[in-house]
Write a protein that holds these residues in place. Structure first.
Motif, PDB file in Angstrom:
ATOM      1  N   MET A   1      10.602 -14.804  40.550  1.00  0.00           N
ATOM      2  CA  MET A   1       9.797 -14.945  39.352  1.00  0.00           C
ATOM      3  C   MET A   1      10.711 -15.311  38.189  1.00  0.00           C
ATOM      4  O   MET A   1      11.702 -14.630  37.924  1.00  0.00           O
ATOM      5  CB  MET A   1       9.092 -13.625  39.058  1.00  0.00           C
ATOM      6  N   LYS A   2      10.383 -16.354  37.510  1.00  0.00           N
ATOM      7  CA  LYS A   2      11.152 -16.771  36.345  1.00  0.00           C
ATOM      8  C   LYS A   2      10.469 -16.236  35.090  1.00  0.00           C
ATOM      9  O   LYS A   2       9.275 -16.380  34.904  1.00  0.00           O
ATOM     10  CB  LYS A   2      11.266 -18.286  36.294  1.00  0.00           C
ATOM     11  N   PHE A   3      11.268 -15.608  34.234  1.00  0.00           N
ATOM     12  CA  PHE A   3      10.743 -15.082  32.975  1.00  0.00           C
ATOM     13  C   PHE A   3      10.869 -16.143  31.890  1.00  0.00           C
ATOM     14  O   PHE A   3      11.866 -16.863  31.824  1.00  0.00           O
ATOM     15  CB  PHE A   3      11.509 -13.817  32.582  1.00  0.00           C
ATOM     16  N   THR A   4       9.828 -16.231  31.041  1.00  0.00           N
ATOM     17  CA  THR A   4       9.775 -17.238  29.976  1.00  0.00           C
ATOM     18  C   THR A   4       9.309 -16.584  28.681  1.00  0.00           C
ATOM     19  O   THR A   4       9.041 -15.376  28.643  1.00  0.00           O
ATOM     20  CB  THR A   4       8.784 -18.361  30.341  1.00  0.00           C
ATOM     21  N   THR A   7       6.183 -14.529  28.962  1.00  0.00           N
ATOM     22  CA  THR A   7       6.222 -13.251  29.676  1.00  0.00           C
ATOM     23  C   THR A   7       5.943 -12.113  28.708  1.00  0.00           C
ATOM     24  O   THR A   7       6.430 -12.121  27.576  1.00  0.00           O
ATOM     25  CB  THR A   7       7.610 -13.042  30.317  1.00  0.00           C
ATOM     26  N   THR A  11       6.457  -6.403  30.835  1.00  0.00           N
ATOM     27  CA  THR A  11       6.845  -6.863  32.165  1.00  0.00           C
ATOM     28  C   THR A  11       8.363  -6.848  32.300  1.00  0.00           C
ATOM     29  O   THR A  11       8.904  -6.427  33.329  1.00  0.00           O
ATOM     30  CB  THR A  11       6.302  -8.281  32.430  1.00  0.00           C
ATOM     31  N   HIS A  15      11.134  -4.017  34.634  1.00  0.00           N
ATOM     32  CA  HIS A  15      12.139  -4.429  35.606  1.00  0.00           C
ATOM     33  C   HIS A  15      13.489  -3.832  35.193  1.00  0.00           C
ATOM     34  O   HIS A  15      14.006  -4.163  34.123  1.00  0.00           O
ATOM     35  CB  HIS A  15      12.218  -5.953  35.665  1.00  0.00           C
ATOM     36  N   THR A  42       3.339 -11.188  24.454  1.00  0.00           N
ATOM     37  CA  THR A  42       4.319 -12.105  25.033  1.00  0.00           C
ATOM     38  C   THR A  42       5.515 -12.183  24.096  1.00  0.00           C
ATOM     39  O   THR A  42       5.423 -11.840  22.907  1.00  0.00           O
ATOM     40  CB  THR A  42       3.751 -13.520  25.217  1.00  0.00           C
ATOM     41  N   ASN A  70      17.252 -14.225  33.920  1.00  0.00           N
ATOM     42  CA  ASN A  70      16.871 -15.108  35.042  1.00  0.00           C
ATOM     43  C   ASN A  70      18.020 -15.371  36.001  1.00  0.00           C
ATOM     44  O   ASN A  70      17.796 -15.722  37.164  1.00  0.00           O
ATOM     45  CB  ASN A  70      16.255 -16.399  34.521  1.00  0.00           C
ATOM     46  N   LYS A  74      15.773 -12.113  40.594  1.00  0.00           N
ATOM     47  CA  LYS A  74      15.191 -13.164  41.456  1.00  0.00           C
ATOM     48  C   LYS A  74      13.811 -12.754  41.908  1.00  0.00           C
ATOM     49  O   LYS A  74      13.487 -11.654  42.114  1.00  0.00           O
ATOM     50  CB  LYS A  74      16.061 -13.412  42.675  1.00  0.00           C
TER      51      LYS A  74
END
Length: 74
Positions: A1-4, A7, A11, A15, A42, A70, A74
């Motif tokens: 999962m790519k965080f942007t 996001t 979230t 993690h 976000t 990122n 992963k």
């Protein structure tokens, strides 16, 4: 999962590796009593708040944190 920038802040905080990186750049943010108010926002929405600017949180800083997260997550 790519965080942007799209996001949700919560979230990232959920993690463990991302939370550690966030704490490196913004010490104490995850334990701040007010963090519950912004967990559903976000990163892009957070950047739009006047409080972000007051604390020196810029788009560039957030993007730097995201790149680091990122690389590790992963």
């Amino acid at each position: 999962m790519k965080f942007t920038l799209d996001t949700q802040f919560g979230t990232l905080l959920d993690h463990p590796q991302a939370k550690t990186i966030i704490e490196k750049y913004l010490p104490g943010v995850s334990t701040n009593p007010m963090v519950g108010l912004v967990k559903g926002m976000t990163l892009k929405a957070l950047l739009a708040t006047p409080q972000a600017a007051q604390f020196g949180i810029t788009k560039e800083k957030v993007e730097t944190v995201l790149v680091e997260i990122n690389k590790v997550v992963k």
